[in-house]
Design a protein around this motif. Structure first.
Motif, mmCIF file in Angstrom:
data_model
loop_
_atom_site.group_PDB
_atom_site.id
_atom_site.type_symbol
_atom_site.label_atom_id
_atom_site.label_comp_id
_atom_site.label_asym_id
_atom_site.label_seq_id
_atom_site.Cartn_x
_atom_site.Cartn_y
_atom_site.Cartn_z
ATOM 1 N N TYR A 24 6.433 68.362 -7.686
ATOM 2 C CA TYR A 24 6.691 69.965 -8.164
ATOM 3 C C TYR A 24 7.541 70.595 -7.042
ATOM 4 N N TRP A 25 7.604 70.427 -5.895
ATOM 5 C CA TRP A 25 8.402 71.205 -4.821
ATOM 6 C C TRP A 25 9.786 70.655 -5.121
ATOM 7 N N TYR A 26 9.995 69.458 -4.924
ATOM 8 C CA TYR A 26 11.245 68.850 -5.109
ATOM 9 C C TYR A 26 11.787 69.019 -6.174
ATOM 10 N N ALA A 27 11.145 69.022 -7.548
ATOM 11 C CA ALA A 27 11.692 69.406 -8.737
ATOM 12 C C ALA A 27 12.152 70.863 -8.684
ATOM 13 N N ASN A 28 11.536 71.572 -8.301
ATOM 14 C CA ASN A 28 11.792 73.068 -7.909
ATOM 15 C C ASN A 28 13.055 73.364 -7.103
ATOM 16 N N GLU A 29 13.255 72.635 -6.144
ATOM 17 C CA GLU A 29 14.392 72.534 -4.978
ATOM 18 C C GLU A 29 15.684 72.044 -6.023
ATOM 19 N N ILE A 30 15.415 70.980 -6.948
ATOM 20 C CA ILE A 30 16.463 70.773 -7.620
ATOM 21 C C ILE A 30 17.185 71.640 -8.398
ATOM 22 N N MET A 31 16.241 72.441 -9.179
ATOM 23 C CA MET A 31 16.589 73.421 -9.963
ATOM 24 C C MET A 31 17.266 74.718 -9.267
ATOM 25 N N THR A 32 16.832 75.017 -8.192
ATOM 26 C CA THR A 32 17.143 76.094 -7.257
ATOM 27 C C THR A 32 18.633 75.716 -6.976
ATOM 28 N N SER A 76 6.558 71.074 -20.457
ATOM 29 C CA SER A 76 7.025 72.140 -19.747
ATOM 30 C C SER A 76 8.100 71.557 -18.663
ATOM 31 N N THR A 77 8.581 72.735 -17.874
ATOM 32 C CA THR A 77 9.541 72.325 -16.823
ATOM 33 C C THR A 77 8.681 72.042 -15.607
ATOM 34 N N MET A 78 9.203 71.331 -14.542
ATOM 35 C CA MET A 78 8.351 71.182 -13.246
ATOM 36 C C MET A 78 8.915 72.247 -12.238
ATOM 37 N N THR A 79 8.220 73.275 -12.297
ATOM 38 C CA THR A 79 8.515 74.458 -11.276
ATOM 39 C C THR A 79 7.237 74.543 -10.431
ATOM 40 N N LEU A 80 7.223 75.509 -9.287
ATOM 41 C CA LEU A 80 6.262 75.832 -8.490
ATOM 42 C C LEU A 80 5.228 76.622 -9.245
ATOM 43 N N ALA A 81 5.821 77.380 -10.635
ATOM 44 C CA ALA A 81 4.969 78.264 -11.107
ATOM 45 C C ALA A 81 3.893 77.413 -12.012
#
Length: 86
Positions: A24-32, A76-81
């Protein structure tokens, strides 16, 4: 339940928790980071480039209107939330 089984189960649960956190951390990093690509294009010296490069940059900017995200199937999407919700 013996203490050894309890320790084994705790270690297993902790390792699965850390594994999910990494995903989830790296999926969130990709998004940001993908949301920052358009800003980086705009702040570059695009106006000094030839016309062909300017047209390619326009296409890239149009693509940057939608950022990249990893999805969890149809859910859903993979985010930290989302991770915190799990």
């Amino acid at each position: 339940m013996t203490p050894l089984n309890f320790i084994y189960s705790g270690q297993f649960a902790l390792s699965m928790f850390i594994r999910l956190l990494v995903y989830y951390w790296y999926a969130n990093e990709i998004m940001t980071e993908s949301s920052d690509v358009g800003l980086a294009l705009c702040s570059s010296r695009w106006y000094d480039q030839p016309e062909k490069v300017k047209k390619m940059l326009i296409m890239m900017l149009m693509r940057c209107n939608r950022f990249l995200c990893l999805e969890i199937g149809p859910f859903s999407t993979m985010t930290l939330a989302t991770f915190l919700g799990v």
